[in-house]
Structure formats: structure tokens, C-alpha cells
Write a protein that holds these residues in place. Structure first.
Motif, short mmCIF file in Angstrom:
data_model
loop_
_atom_site.label_atom_id
_atom_site.label_comp_id
_atom_site.label_asym_id
_atom_site.label_seq_id
_atom_site.Cartn_x
_atom_site.Cartn_y
_atom_site.Cartn_z
N ASN A 119 30.03 38.67 11.78
CA ASN A 119 31.25 38.25 12.46
C ASN A 119 31.55 39.15 13.64
N THR A 120 31.28 40.46 13.49
CA THR A 120 31.51 41.39 14.57
C THR A 120 30.61 41.07 15.76
N LEU A 121 29.33 40.80 15.46
CA LEU A 121 28.41 40.45 16.53
C LEU A 121 28.81 39.15 17.21
N ALA A 122 29.27 38.21 16.43
CA ALA A 122 29.67 36.92 16.99
C ALA A 122 30.89 37.07 17.89
N ALA A 123 31.75 38.06 17.54
CA ALA A 123 32.97 38.24 18.31
C ALA A 123 32.71 38.90 19.66
N ALA A 124 31.60 39.64 19.74
CA ALA A 124 31.28 40.32 20.99
C ALA A 124 31.02 39.29 22.09
N GLU A 125 31.53 39.55 23.27
CA GLU A 125 31.32 38.62 24.37
C GLU A 125 31.46 39.34 25.70
N ILE A 126 30.87 38.74 26.71
CA ILE A 126 31.02 39.25 28.06
C ILE A 126 32.36 38.75 28.59
N VAL A 127 33.22 39.67 28.94
CA VAL A 127 34.54 39.34 29.47
C VAL A 127 34.48 39.36 30.99
N ARG A 128 34.94 38.30 31.61
CA ARG A 128 34.95 38.17 33.07
C ARG A 128 36.39 37.97 33.53
N THR A 129 36.82 38.81 34.46
CA THR A 129 38.18 38.72 34.97
C THR A 129 38.16 38.78 36.49
N GLU A 130 38.73 37.79 37.14
CA GLU A 130 38.81 37.83 38.60
C GLU A 130 39.91 38.79 39.01
N VAL A 131 39.58 39.68 39.93
CA VAL A 131 40.55 40.67 40.40
C VAL A 131 40.72 40.55 41.90
N GLU A 132 41.94 40.70 42.35
CA GLU A 132 42.26 40.61 43.77
C GLU A 132 42.60 42.00 44.29
N TYR A 133 42.06 42.33 45.43
CA TYR A 133 42.34 43.62 46.05
C TYR A 133 42.29 43.43 47.56
N ALA A 134 42.62 44.46 48.31
CA ALA A 134 42.71 44.28 49.76
C ALA A 134 42.30 45.54 50.50
N HIS A 135 41.91 45.34 51.76
CA HIS A 135 41.64 46.44 52.67
C HIS A 135 42.07 46.03 54.06
N ASP A 136 42.94 46.82 54.64
CA ASP A 136 43.38 46.58 56.03
C ASP A 136 43.84 45.14 56.24
N GLY A 137 44.59 44.63 55.28
CA GLY A 137 45.16 43.30 55.40
C GLY A 137 44.26 42.16 54.99
N VAL A 138 43.01 42.44 54.66
CA VAL A 138 42.08 41.40 54.23
C VAL A 138 42.05 41.35 52.70
N VAL A 139 42.36 40.19 52.15
CA VAL A 139 42.37 40.01 50.70
C VAL A 139 40.98 39.65 50.22
N MET A 140 40.54 40.33 49.16
CA MET A 140 39.22 40.08 48.60
C MET A 140 39.35 39.78 47.12
N LYS A 141 38.40 39.03 46.59
CA LYS A 141 38.38 38.70 45.17
C LYS A 141 37.03 39.07 44.57
N GLY A 142 37.07 39.94 43.58
CA GLY A 142 35.87 40.30 42.86
C GLY A 142 35.95 39.83 41.43
N VAL A 143 34.87 40.01 40.69
CA VAL A 143 34.84 39.66 39.27
C VAL A 143 34.50 40.90 38.47
#
Length: 266
Positions: free
Chosen positions: A12-36
């Protein structure tokens, strides 16, 4: 019965393990970027933070390939960020290219201004640095083609990273490192017959690293051309670019050795 229960619990522990993917938003000098942001919730927890690795994409932009590489890092126990270097478009999604002219236009924006390239790369690194799952003082960067150049420019900027890896990246720069600029270990994985990175560029890079006193390795894979890590490289029909299974496998192993050493507990 107790043994059976233990086996079931482990399954059950092995089955529960998973790759978690979260989109994150950040910025530099006014330009918005989206990473995962990607991690394996079985290998990483808030009580046991792991090194964070920024993954910079080929000139096509943040796409399935760079996200796949981030997932491969997550499977090794890292917290990985598939970074966006171009910023979002009018649709709010990261800008990407599907053909060579489009990719040239997007990549040209960065090659023409290394300060912007370095700044956006540093912003991605900040996302990892601030994350609760990333261990303090354990940051790395890697990239492919354009992304390899980005990783090297991040190192040249003096960023607080322990290791950077470039896969078939451009090695030339208008802002070479001086002595003491680069604290990171540097690995360059290079196609020995890459027509886009001539011998003169290789020689200049090695001279730069030697002059700056950098702990670096340069590995050239015999017979490999540009984009040798990407299975889809042949699909674009770009002369001088193509997949090489041996170079792909070996360069990934060499990357792991560098990261293992850089992040080893004292």
C-alpha cells in the motif's frame, strides 16, 4: 498473519507513492513565467528535504521533454523544477515553438541579452531555494541545448549552486567567468561531432574554465551530434542534430555522479 499484514502495508505504501507535479508562477523584471515543480512524495517529505535541481529546456521552450527530465530527477529523489525561460503568452501559458524559425526567435531574445538570461535562470533557482522540500544550500542546475547554455551562464554569474550540467549546450559567452566567479562543479556533456559547437568554441571554453580555476569536467561522446539526448531530435530534420542512445545513457550516468558528489553529506 502478521507477516501478511506487513506485506500488504508495504504494498500500500508503494502504491501511494507518486510523482507530484505542481505548476508554479514566478517573475523576473516584470515577465511572468510558469514552471512545473516535480518530486516523488515517497522519496521527499517536509521532514527530509532534498537537493533542488532547475531544469532548463531546449530552445523549443518548456515542454514535455524538459518536464520528463524533471520527472526522471524526481525518481532519483530530487526536487526538480522544469523552468520557463520565455515567459507566458497572451493565453497565460508558457511560450513555446514548434518549428526552427519560431525557436530561433524565442532563443534570440535570450542570447541577445545575457543579463536577462541569467536573471530568469536565477528566478527559477529562487523558486527552489524558497521551497520547504528543498534542503538549504543544496541547489543544482542542468539544461539541454539552449538550456545547457543557461545552466552555464547561471554558474558564470556566481549563483549559489553546487553543480551545473550542460547537455549539448552552446559554450560561447560574451561574459566569461573570472577567477572565483564559479563556485559550482561544472560538467559539460558534449557531442564530439556536434557541428554547432566547433572546436574553437570548445578550446575557448576549456581555457575559460582553467583560467577561472573551475572544478570542471568536459566529456565528449564519440559520434554524437547536437541534441543527442532527445529521442525526438531526428523528427525535426535539422542537419547535425540527432539522437544517440549510448551518449544519452552515459551522459545521464555522468550527471548523477556529479550531483551525488556535490550533494554528499559532509
Amino acid at each position: 498473519m502478521r507477516m501478511i499484514a506487513m506485506v500488504i502495508a508495504a504494498a500500500n505504501t508503494l502504491a501511494a507513492a507518486e510523482i507530484v507535479r505542481t505548476e508554479v508562477e514566478y517573475a523576473h523584471d516584470g515577465v511572468v513565467m510558469k514552471g512545473v515543480l516535480v518530486y516523488d512524495d515517497e522519496l521527499v517529505s517536509a521532514g527530509d528535504p532534498k537537493p533542488g535541481i532547475a531544469v532548463f529546456s531546449e530552445w523549443w521552450g518548456r515542454n514535455d521533454y524538459s518536464e520528463q527530465r524533471a520527472e526522471m530527477l524526481a525518481e532519483l529523489g530530487y526536487v526538480a523544477l522544469a523552468a520557463d525561460m520565455y515567459g507566458v503568452g497572451e493565453d497565460g501559458e508558457p511560450r513555446t515553438a514548434d518549428d526552427v524559425p519560431g525557436a530561433q526567435a524565442l532563443a534570440g531574445e535570450l542570447y541577445s541579452d545575457l543579463e536577462v538570461m541569467r536573471g530568469r535562470a536565477a528566478a527559477a533557482l529562487d523558486v527552489l531555494r524558497a521551497h520547504e522540500l528543498v534542503a538549504d544550500g543544496k541547489l543544482g542546475a542542468m539544461g539541454y541545448c539552449l538550456g545547457g547554455t543557461v545552466a552555464l551562464e547561471l554558474a558564470r554569474s556566481g549563483a549559489d549552486v553546487q553543480a551545473v550540467v550542460s547537455f549539448h549546450g552552446n559554450l560561447a559567452t560574451e561574459m566569461p567567468a573570472d577567477a572565483g566567479d564559479i563556485d559550482a562543479s561544472v560538467l559539460v556533456c558534449h557531442g564530439a561531432v556536434d557541428p554547432f559547437v566547433p572546436d574553437e568554441q570548445v578550446d575557448a571554453f576549456k581555457a575559460e574554465m582553467e583560467s577561472a580555476g573551475v572544478d570542471y569536467q568536459f566529456i565528449a561522446y564519440a559520434g554524437a551530434v547536437h541534441s543527442f539526448t532527445n529521442v525526438a531530435a531526428d523528427d525535426y530534420g535539422i542537419p547535425g542534430a540527432g539522437y544517440d542512445e549510448d551518449a544519452d545513457r552515459r551522459s545521464w550516468q555522468h550527471m548523477q555522479l556529479v550531483f551525488d558528489e556535490a550533494f554528499a553529506d559532509d
